[in-house]
Design a protein around this motif. Sequence first.
Motif, PDB file in Angstrom:
ATOM      1  N   SER A   8      26.847  57.184 -24.554  1.00  0.00           N
ATOM      2  CA  SER A   8      27.988  56.313 -24.866  1.00  0.00           C
ATOM      3  C   SER A   8      27.629  54.844 -24.705  1.00  0.00           C
ATOM      4  O   SER A   8      28.494  53.975 -24.727  1.00  0.00           O
ATOM      5  N   GLY A   9      26.339  54.549 -24.559  1.00  0.00           N
ATOM      6  CA  GLY A   9      25.891  53.187 -24.306  1.00  0.00           C
ATOM      7  C   GLY A   9      26.072  52.240 -25.480  1.00  0.00           C
ATOM      8  O   GLY A   9      26.453  52.629 -26.589  1.00  0.00           O
ATOM      9  N   ALA A  10      25.768  50.970 -25.221  1.00  0.00           N
ATOM     10  CA  ALA A  10      25.971  49.907 -26.209  1.00  0.00           C
ATOM     11  C   ALA A  10      24.875  49.904 -27.260  1.00  0.00           C
ATOM     12  O   ALA A  10      23.738  50.334 -27.026  1.00  0.00           O
ATOM     13  N   LEU A  11      25.226  49.374 -28.429  1.00  0.00           N
ATOM     14  CA  LEU A  11      24.311  49.283 -29.567  1.00  0.00           C
ATOM     15  C   LEU A  11      24.323  47.845 -30.088  1.00  0.00           C
ATOM     16  O   LEU A  11      25.047  47.513 -31.024  1.00  0.00           O
ATOM     17  N   PRO A  12      23.538  46.957 -29.471  1.00  0.00           N
ATOM     18  CA  PRO A  12      23.522  45.557 -29.919  1.00  0.00           C
ATOM     19  C   PRO A  12      22.874  45.417 -31.293  1.00  0.00           C
ATOM     20  O   PRO A  12      21.749  45.850 -31.508  1.00  0.00           O
ATOM     21  N   MET A  13      23.612  44.795 -32.216  1.00  0.00           N
ATOM     22  CA  MET A  13      23.128  44.582 -33.579  1.00  0.00           C
ATOM     23  C   MET A  13      23.391  43.137 -33.994  1.00  0.00           C
ATOM     24  O   MET A  13      23.730  42.843 -35.142  1.00  0.00           O
ATOM     25  N   ASN A  14      23.219  42.230 -33.024  1.00  0.00           N
ATOM     26  CA  ASN A  14      23.530  40.826 -33.262  1.00  0.00           C
ATOM     27  C   ASN A  14      22.329  39.905 -33.247  1.00  0.00           C
ATOM     28  O   ASN A  14      22.380  38.797 -33.780  1.00  0.00           O
ATOM     29  N   VAL A  15      21.222  40.319 -32.655  1.00  0.00           N
ATOM     30  CA  VAL A  15      20.042  39.463 -32.531  1.00  0.00           C
ATOM     31  C   VAL A  15      18.976  39.922 -33.523  1.00  0.00           C
ATOM     32  O   VAL A  15      18.683  41.118 -33.618  1.00  0.00           O
ATOM     33  N   ALA A  16      18.398  38.975 -34.233  1.00  0.00           N
ATOM     34  CA  ALA A  16      17.474  39.284 -35.336  1.00  0.00           C
ATOM     35  C   ALA A  16      16.103  39.698 -34.825  1.00  0.00           C
ATOM     36  O   ALA A  16      15.149  38.921 -34.861  1.00  0.00           O
ATOM     37  N   GLU A  17      16.029  40.937 -34.361  1.00  0.00           N
ATOM     38  CA  GLU A  17      14.747  41.503 -33.949  1.00  0.00           C
ATOM     39  C   GLU A  17      14.404  42.683 -34.851  1.00  0.00           C
ATOM     40  O   GLU A  17      15.288  43.382 -35.348  1.00  0.00           O
ATOM     41  N   ASN A  18      13.106  42.895 -35.024  1.00  0.00           N
ATOM     42  CA  ASN A  18      12.613  43.952 -35.899  1.00  0.00           C
ATOM     43  C   ASN A  18      11.676  44.852 -35.100  1.00  0.00           C
ATOM     44  O   ASN A  18      10.603  44.421 -34.686  1.00  0.00           O
ATOM     45  N   HIS A  19      12.081  46.095 -34.888  1.00  0.00           N
ATOM     46  CA  HIS A  19      11.263  47.046 -34.126  1.00  0.00           C
ATOM     47  C   HIS A  19      10.752  48.194 -34.998  1.00  0.00           C
ATOM     48  O   HIS A  19      10.225  49.172 -34.472  1.00  0.00           O
TER      49      HIS A  19
ATOM     50  N   TYR B 235      33.293  45.730 -30.375  1.00  0.00           N
ATOM     51  CA  TYR B 235      32.372  45.939 -29.253  1.00  0.00           C
ATOM     52  C   TYR B 235      33.009  46.776 -28.142  1.00  0.00           C
ATOM     53  O   TYR B 235      32.404  47.726 -27.625  1.00  0.00           O
ATOM     54  N   GLU B 236      34.241  46.433 -27.792  1.00  0.00           N
ATOM     55  CA  GLU B 236      34.901  47.121 -26.687  1.00  0.00           C
ATOM     56  C   GLU B 236      35.168  48.589 -26.998  1.00  0.00           C
ATOM     57  O   GLU B 236      35.084  49.450 -26.110  1.00  0.00           O
ATOM     58  N   LYS B 237      35.449  48.917 -28.268  1.00  0.00           N
ATOM     59  CA  LYS B 237      35.820  50.287 -28.616  1.00  0.00           C
ATOM     60  C   LYS B 237      34.656  51.140 -29.119  1.00  0.00           C
ATOM     61  O   LYS B 237      34.752  52.368 -29.111  1.00  0.00           O
ATOM     62  N   THR B 238      33.569  50.494 -29.563  1.00  0.00           N
ATOM     63  CA  THR B 238      32.446  51.270 -30.114  1.00  0.00           C
ATOM     64  C   THR B 238      31.127  51.003 -29.402  1.00  0.00           C
ATOM     65  O   THR B 238      30.183  51.781 -29.549  1.00  0.00           O
ATOM     66  N   GLY B 239      31.038  49.884 -28.671  1.00  0.00           N
ATOM     67  CA  GLY B 239      29.762  49.488 -28.073  1.00  0.00           C
ATOM     68  C   GLY B 239      28.849  48.786 -29.054  1.00  0.00           C
ATOM     69  O   GLY B 239      27.735  48.378 -28.702  1.00  0.00           O
ATOM     70  N   ILE B 240      29.291  48.629 -30.319  1.00  0.00           N
ATOM     71  CA  ILE B 240      28.488  47.952 -31.332  1.00  0.00           C
ATOM     72  C   ILE B 240      28.752  46.453 -31.253  1.00  0.00           C
ATOM     73  O   ILE B 240      29.888  45.997 -31.377  1.00  0.00           O
ATOM     74  N   LEU B 241      27.681  45.687 -31.064  1.00  0.00           N
ATOM     75  CA  LEU B 241      27.802  44.238 -30.992  1.00  0.00           C
ATOM     76  C   LEU B 241      27.181  43.638 -32.242  1.00  0.00           C
ATOM     77  O   LEU B 241      25.961  43.604 -32.384  1.00  0.00           O
ATOM     78  N   ILE B 242      28.019  43.207 -33.181  1.00  0.00           N
ATOM     79  CA  ILE B 242      27.534  42.532 -34.374  1.00  0.00           C
ATOM     80  C   ILE B 242      27.526  41.027 -34.108  1.00  0.00           C
ATOM     81  O   ILE B 242      28.030  40.562 -33.085  1.00  0.00           O
TER      82      ILE B 242
END
Length: 436
Positions: free
Chosen positions: A40-51, A389-396
Amino acid sequence: MNSSTLSDKGFTATQTPARVDMKIYFEALENLYHPTDNPSGALPMNVAENHLCWEMLRERIQKVTRENDIPEWVASYTDPSGAPSFREATAGFLSKFLFKVPVVPESIAFSSGATSVIEMTAFLLANPGDTAVIPAPSYPVYTGDIGVVPSVKRYDLQTHTEISELKNGVPISLDQLEKAKTDIEGAGSKFKILILTSPDNPTGAIYSEKQLREIADWCIQNEVHLIVNEIYGLSQIDITHPELKGDYSNPIEFVSFGNLMSEYKSPFLHFWYSFSKDLGISGFRIGLVHSHNQEFLDAYRNAGMGHSISNFTQWVMQEVMADHAFLESYFRAYPKELTQSYLIVIRALREMGIDYSPSYGSLFVWMDISRFLTEKTEKGEEEIWLDIYEKTGILITPANGFGHKIRGLFRMVITGMNHETLQVAMNRLKDYFSQK
């Protein structure tokens, strides 16, 4: 009156975060999603990194450090704008993979990351109070990069109003540039720099060769420094994919501005690049500027000692840059991985009926969720950004700072996680909007 112990600029810096989302981003990093340990952890998708292809590059870098002795020059000072051998290897890389024409190593100067290159360039080309014009929407942190030290103003050029207008690239015109020049001069400033990013951040749009030539001619005629940032130049989507080609009715061919610069050789044309995005090594802090303006390059060398890259980093990466066989394999694999990430995201957006800008490249999807806003204001944008973010953990990436007047458009980074995790993020997003 400033009662701080700092300078006026120092006090301003204490009150001005580099990004409005950094506090929440660091919070998300402390609670990252893991399929078994933290589902149920967070999924940050706001910083321009490429992995996406880091494992390939890491293996090659480890091979360099494992099989080679560190050269003597690494422990000493070298040219502050880049060790000659590193510049030579990078010139070969740019020539083969991006410009498609020979590059003179002496036309390149390095600094510690793209931010440093942007700051140094603005500092050397413009006077405090001059203005840099940037087509909107665009990278929010340009504001600080050109403003904090160089004290150059940002002018957000509104090239379009609807996201659908981006389907044939960035709709910039010379009339818009003329109007911007009139506005800026009327405000008592000088239109000194024009910054284009291709592929664009955040829209993924590109500029055609015809556009680049027209804009270059206008800038030279008006003595405006044109800088094209191709930091995502090799992060290209396969627009011929069967699921994608319908989005590109009049496809544009990507032509590097470096190719045109080799023809013009004008002191008013410049090029930015960094290894951070295409190679996915943001932490290595390698940025470069390419220019045929020798006066600018001399100034860059003299003023840039505090921005130099570690010699050890230069040595490691020159060995990678010189290995064209490895780079060919990397750039066969990477676009496939990037296109797959893009497909995962746009399939979900299509299913949700959410409009997006068809991307030619970059690490992003630029999407329109304006119909879900409670009000089409900055407050409405912030509310939905936090609610997601609060309801899904997705940070755009928050909409604030992109400089576009239309409300409800947001950027999503698609390259910071593997495909399985990205699918989890899209499933959460579909659940969220299904309840709206």
